[in-house]
Motif scaffolding. Structure first.
Motif, PDB file in Angstrom:
ATOM      1  N   CYS A 273     -10.834 -39.094  -6.416  1.00  0.00           N
ATOM      2  CA  CYS A 273     -12.001 -39.980  -6.410  1.00  0.00           C
ATOM      3  C   CYS A 273     -13.107 -39.320  -5.599  1.00  0.00           C
ATOM      4  O   CYS A 273     -12.943 -39.083  -4.400  1.00  0.00           O
ATOM      5  CB  CYS A 273     -11.620 -41.336  -5.808  1.00  0.00           C
ATOM      6  N   TRP A 274     -14.201 -38.998  -6.255  1.00  0.00           N
ATOM      7  CA  TRP A 274     -15.327 -38.351  -5.587  1.00  0.00           C
ATOM      8  C   TRP A 274     -16.296 -39.414  -5.074  1.00  0.00           C
ATOM      9  O   TRP A 274     -16.619 -40.353  -5.772  1.00  0.00           O
ATOM     10  CB  TRP A 274     -16.049 -37.406  -6.549  1.00  0.00           C
ATOM     11  N   SER A 275     -16.764 -39.231  -3.848  1.00  0.00           N
ATOM     12  CA  SER A 275     -17.674 -40.207  -3.240  1.00  0.00           C
ATOM     13  C   SER A 275     -19.027 -40.200  -3.935  1.00  0.00           C
ATOM     14  O   SER A 275     -19.356 -39.262  -4.674  1.00  0.00           O
ATOM     15  CB  SER A 275     -17.862 -39.892  -1.751  1.00  0.00           C
ATOM     16  N   GLY A 276     -19.811 -41.243  -3.681  1.00  0.00           N
ATOM     17  CA  GLY A 276     -21.151 -41.289  -4.253  1.00  0.00           C
ATOM     18  C   GLY A 276     -22.001 -40.123  -3.802  1.00  0.00           C
ATOM     19  O   GLY A 276     -22.808 -39.584  -4.577  1.00  0.00           O
ATOM     20  N   TYR A 277     -21.819 -39.698  -2.574  1.00  0.00           N
ATOM     21  CA  TYR A 277     -22.564 -38.536  -2.060  1.00  0.00           C
ATOM     22  C   TYR A 277     -22.146 -37.271  -2.790  1.00  0.00           C
ATOM     23  O   TYR A 277     -23.002 -36.461  -3.197  1.00  0.00           O
ATOM     24  CB  TYR A 277     -22.316 -38.387  -0.567  1.00  0.00           C
ATOM     25  N   GLU A 278     -20.845 -37.067  -2.978  1.00  0.00           N
ATOM     26  CA  GLU A 278     -20.384 -35.872  -3.673  1.00  0.00           C
ATOM     27  C   GLU A 278     -20.859 -35.853  -5.122  1.00  0.00           C
ATOM     28  O   GLU A 278     -21.267 -34.798  -5.637  1.00  0.00           O
ATOM     29  CB  GLU A 278     -18.856 -35.804  -3.613  1.00  0.00           C
ATOM     30  N   GLN A 279     -20.840 -37.012  -5.781  1.00  0.00           N
ATOM     31  CA  GLN A 279     -21.339 -37.072  -7.152  1.00  0.00           C
ATOM     32  C   GLN A 279     -22.833 -36.753  -7.214  1.00  0.00           C
ATOM     33  O   GLN A 279     -23.290 -36.057  -8.124  1.00  0.00           O
ATOM     34  CB  GLN A 279     -21.068 -38.455  -7.738  1.00  0.00           C
ATOM     35  N   ALA A 280     -23.591 -37.259  -6.244  1.00  0.00           N
ATOM     36  CA  ALA A 280     -25.027 -36.951  -6.194  1.00  0.00           C
ATOM     37  C   ALA A 280     -25.242 -35.461  -5.957  1.00  0.00           C
ATOM     38  O   ALA A 280     -26.138 -34.843  -6.543  1.00  0.00           O
ATOM     39  CB  ALA A 280     -25.701 -37.770  -5.097  1.00  0.00           C
ATOM     40  N   MET A 281     -24.398 -34.866  -5.106  1.00  0.00           N
ATOM     41  CA  MET A 281     -24.520 -33.432  -4.834  1.00  0.00           C
ATOM     42  C   MET A 281     -24.192 -32.611  -6.077  1.00  0.00           C
ATOM     43  O   MET A 281     -24.893 -31.628  -6.396  1.00  0.00           O
ATOM     44  CB  MET A 281     -23.606 -33.041  -3.679  1.00  0.00           C
ATOM     45  N   PHE A 282     -23.131 -32.991  -6.806  1.00  0.00           N
ATOM     46  CA  PHE A 282     -22.794 -32.264  -8.032  1.00  0.00           C
ATOM     47  C   PHE A 282     -23.958 -32.337  -9.036  1.00  0.00           C
ATOM     48  O   PHE A 282     -24.288 -31.346  -9.690  1.00  0.00           O
ATOM     49  CB  PHE A 282     -21.526 -32.825  -8.665  1.00  0.00           C
ATOM     50  N   ALA A 283     -24.570 -33.506  -9.143  1.00  0.00           N
ATOM     51  CA  ALA A 283     -25.706 -33.649 -10.060  1.00  0.00           C
ATOM     52  C   ALA A 283     -26.875 -32.777  -9.602  1.00  0.00           C
ATOM     53  O   ALA A 283     -27.546 -32.136 -10.429  1.00  0.00           O
ATOM     54  CB  ALA A 283     -26.135 -35.113 -10.125  1.00  0.00           C
ATOM     55  N   ALA A 284     -27.122 -32.729  -8.306  1.00  0.00           N
ATOM     56  CA  ALA A 284     -28.210 -31.901  -7.782  1.00  0.00           C
ATOM     57  C   ALA A 284     -27.921 -30.416  -7.992  1.00  0.00           C
ATOM     58  O   ALA A 284     -28.822 -29.630  -8.305  1.00  0.00           O
ATOM     59  CB  ALA A 284     -28.408 -32.192  -6.295  1.00  0.00           C
ATOM     60  N   ILE A 285     -26.665 -30.033  -7.834  1.00  0.00           N
ATOM     61  CA  ILE A 285     -26.272 -28.636  -8.082  1.00  0.00           C
ATOM     62  C   ILE A 285     -26.549 -28.277  -9.540  1.00  0.00           C
ATOM     63  O   ILE A 285     -27.056 -27.188  -9.838  1.00  0.00           O
ATOM     64  CB  ILE A 285     -24.785 -28.437  -7.741  1.00  0.00           C
TER      65      ILE A 285
ATOM     66  N   PRO B 161     -29.983 -30.012  12.563  1.00  0.00           N
ATOM     67  CA  PRO B 161     -29.155 -29.943  11.346  1.00  0.00           C
ATOM     68  C   PRO B 161     -28.142 -31.084  11.233  1.00  0.00           C
ATOM     69  O   PRO B 161     -27.886 -31.572  10.138  1.00  0.00           O
ATOM     70  CB  PRO B 161     -28.446 -28.590  11.478  1.00  0.00           C
ATOM     71  N   ASP B 162     -27.569 -31.514  12.359  1.00  0.00           N
ATOM     72  CA  ASP B 162     -26.583 -32.603  12.304  1.00  0.00           C
ATOM     73  C   ASP B 162     -27.234 -33.909  11.859  1.00  0.00           C
ATOM     74  O   ASP B 162     -26.642 -34.674  11.086  1.00  0.00           O
ATOM     75  CB  ASP B 162     -25.925 -32.784  13.668  1.00  0.00           C
ATOM     76  N   VAL B 163     -28.443 -34.169  12.348  1.00  0.00           N
ATOM     77  CA  VAL B 163     -29.155 -35.384  11.940  1.00  0.00           C
ATOM     78  C   VAL B 163     -29.509 -35.310  10.457  1.00  0.00           C
ATOM     79  O   VAL B 163     -29.349 -36.280   9.714  1.00  0.00           O
ATOM     80  CB  VAL B 163     -30.426 -35.587  12.788  1.00  0.00           C
ATOM     81  N   VAL B 164     -29.981 -34.141  10.017  1.00  0.00           N
ATOM     82  CA  VAL B 164     -30.346 -33.963   8.610  1.00  0.00           C
ATOM     83  C   VAL B 164     -29.119 -34.131   7.727  1.00  0.00           C
ATOM     84  O   VAL B 164     -29.177 -34.784   6.672  1.00  0.00           O
ATOM     85  CB  VAL B 164     -31.003 -32.588   8.387  1.00  0.00           C
ATOM     86  N   ARG B 165     -27.992 -33.564   8.156  1.00  0.00           N
ATOM     87  CA  ARG B 165     -26.755 -33.697   7.365  1.00  0.00           C
ATOM     88  C   ARG B 165     -26.352 -35.162   7.252  1.00  0.00           C
ATOM     89  O   ARG B 165     -26.019 -35.651   6.160  1.00  0.00           O
ATOM     90  CB  ARG B 165     -25.641 -32.894   8.018  1.00  0.00           C
ATOM     91  N   GLY B 166     -26.402 -35.880   8.366  1.00  0.00           N
ATOM     92  CA  GLY B 166     -26.057 -37.295   8.332  1.00  0.00           C
ATOM     93  C   GLY B 166     -27.008 -38.094   7.479  1.00  0.00           C
ATOM     94  O   GLY B 166     -26.604 -39.037   6.778  1.00  0.00           O
ATOM     95  N   LEU B 167     -28.289 -37.708   7.498  1.00  0.00           N
ATOM     96  CA  LEU B 167     -29.292 -38.414   6.699  1.00  0.00           C
ATOM     97  C   LEU B 167     -29.075 -38.174   5.215  1.00  0.00           C
ATOM     98  O   LEU B 167     -29.127 -39.103   4.396  1.00  0.00           O
ATOM     99  CB  LEU B 167     -30.689 -37.959   7.120  1.00  0.00           C
ATOM    100  N   LEU B 168     -28.778 -36.933   4.836  1.00  0.00           N
ATOM    101  CA  LEU B 168     -28.524 -36.626   3.423  1.00  0.00           C
ATOM    102  C   LEU B 168     -27.287 -37.363   2.924  1.00  0.00           C
ATOM    103  O   LEU B 168     -27.276 -37.894   1.808  1.00  0.00           O
ATOM    104  CB  LEU B 168     -28.350 -35.118   3.239  1.00  0.00           C
ATOM    105  N   ARG B 169     -26.262 -37.418   3.758  1.00  0.00           N
ATOM    106  CA  ARG B 169     -25.042 -38.128   3.352  1.00  0.00           C
ATOM    107  C   ARG B 169     -25.287 -39.627   3.276  1.00  0.00           C
ATOM    108  O   ARG B 169     -24.773 -40.308   2.379  1.00  0.00           O
ATOM    109  CB  ARG B 169     -23.917 -37.818   4.341  1.00  0.00           C
ATOM    110  N   GLY B 170     -26.065 -40.147   4.222  1.00  0.00           N
ATOM    111  CA  GLY B 170     -26.348 -41.574   4.212  1.00  0.00           C
ATOM    112  C   GLY B 170     -27.187 -41.998   3.023  1.00  0.00           C
ATOM    113  O   GLY B 170     -27.000 -43.093   2.473  1.00  0.00           O
ATOM    114  N   LEU B 171     -28.107 -41.121   2.600  1.00  0.00           N
ATOM    115  CA  LEU B 171     -28.955 -41.442   1.457  1.00  0.00           C
ATOM    116  C   LEU B 171     -28.193 -41.308   0.136  1.00  0.00           C
ATOM    117  O   LEU B 171     -28.371 -42.108  -0.777  1.00  0.00           O
ATOM    118  CB  LEU B 171     -30.178 -40.522   1.439  1.00  0.00           C
ATOM    119  N   SER B 172     -27.381 -40.248   0.028  1.00  0.00           N
ATOM    120  CA  SER B 172     -26.628 -39.977  -1.218  1.00  0.00           C
ATOM    121  C   SER B 172     -27.542 -40.062  -2.429  1.00  0.00           C
ATOM    122  O   SER B 172     -27.204 -40.666  -3.454  1.00  0.00           O
ATOM    123  CB  SER B 172     -25.456 -40.970  -1.364  1.00  0.00           C
TER     124      SER B 172
END
Length: 361
Positions: A270-282, A203-214
């Motif tokens: 200021c929302w990060s690119g990852y957070e903005q991508a997550m909001f869009a996915a939500i 899970p830690d690797v997957v979390r880091g990968l999802l954040r890195g991809l954004s």
């Protein structure tokens, strides 16, 4: 010949036949499974196992792997299991993987779906010599059912084979999630991300990968359980974390209208690119209902932030109109950063099924 998500209107002189590809309906799914030997008494259990798969190609593979797929298997796990079983027919299945990885990576680097036969043989032989493996593995690879040789070309039967094998090669070669995310962010490799994420079980690797991809589309696939149970668990937890952060931010904010076309939120966040991508996915997956409660809290706090900024009564049409205009995208933030609720509602509106269209899930 042209292809598009929607029919393209062209002049009559260059018009032609229009074909629309659709996923099989329940009756067609049952007929397809039976055609691969599924017995009538097993149809219910097999259909449950195949629920995540929608295309004819996916169902044809899944029907051949009944009772042998991992729990909550997605597309990557399905194809990986299918390729694994086919390679077991070879005398050295483990040695075949590096050869297939090598060919898939060459195709990936050249943006092509095939290799000249002579080059494929020569480069694979050089790889095996470097690995101190038997050169005869090349011939086994060429005879493998996951490879097709015709017209002096080596290719894979389906582009998904090449994508999975290239993604697997990157997972093998990269030393960590950060390096892998960097490779997958390269423009010609964006499609490989949905194959690479399910190959990790940490899970830690997957979390880091999802954040890195954004990447919004990768997050959407994860939230829809298409990237396996680990990615689903991680993505759902990350979605809740981002929503809670947005709720807290809105609870402490005041939103004011600076003009008919602008609004300002204080204090600004200021929302990060990852957070903005997550909001869009939500937003794109909102109708699945798994995040209904935190979404409702965010909308309530956003509503209150607008009311604090306008000073209007709770029944004011002006406040309701301002909120609607902001979330609809017709007015924008003075700082250029959209509200989380605006990102979410925009994607939800686009993903919601319209009349005459079948909504995507």
């Amino acid at each position: 010949m042209s292809s598009s998500h929607e029919f393209v209107h062209v002049p009559v002189v260059i018009g032609g036949a229009r074909l629309r590809t659709v996923d099989p309906d329940p009756r067609q799914r049952a007929a397809l499974l039976r055609s691969y030997g599924v017995r009538p008494e097993d149809e219910r259990s097999v259909e449950d196992e195949c629920e995540a798969f929608s295309t004819v190609f996916e169902l044809s593979l899944a029907a051949q792997l009944t009772q042998r797929l991992p729990t909550n298997a997605g597309r990557a796990a399905l194809l990986d299991a299918y390729i694994g079983e086919r390679l077991q027919q070879a005398s050295q299945p483990t040695a075949l993987r590096p050869v297939l990885h090598h060919w898939a990576m060459l195709m990936d680097e050249r943006l092509t779906g095939w290799l000249p036969l002579a080059e494929a043989q020569r480069s694979a032989a050089q790889l095996l010599i470097a690995l101190s493996a038997a050169v005869g593995v090349v011939d086994e690879a060429l005879r493998s059912p996951v490879v097709r040789v015709r017209h002096q070309r080596v290719e894979f039967p389906h582009e998904w084979y090449a994508q999975l094998l290239a993604a697997e090669a990157l997972v093998w070669f990269c030393t960590g999630g950060t390096e892998l995310a960097g490779e997958l962010r390269r423009p010609h490799r964006r499609e490989l991300a949905v194959w690479a994420v399910p190959l990790h079980g940490d899970p830690d690797v997957v979390r880091g990968l999802l954040r890195g991809l954004s990447d919004k589309e990768v997050l959407v696939e994860a939230l829809r359980l298409r990237l396996g149970p680990v990615a689903d668990e991680v993505a759902l937890a990350e979605a809740r974390r981002c929503l809670e952060a947005a709720v807290e931010a809105m609870a402490a904010s005041t939103i004011t209208s600076t003009s008919d076309l602008r609004y300002a939120s204080e204090p600004s966040r200021c929302w990060s690119g990852y957070e903005q991508a997550m909001f869009a996915a939500i937003g794109k997956t909102a109708r699945d209902g798994r995040l209904r409660e935190p979404l409702a809290r965010l909308m309530r706090e956003t509503d209150q932030a607008f009311r604090r900024g306008t000073g209007w009564a709770a029944t004011s049409l002006r406040v309701a109109g301002l909120i609607a205009a902001t979330l609809n995208g017709s007015i924008t933030s003075a700082g250029g950063m959209q509200l989380p609720a605006a990102l979410i509602t925009h994607e939800a509106r686009l993903a919601w099924p319209r009349e005459g269209h079948k909504g995507s899930r």
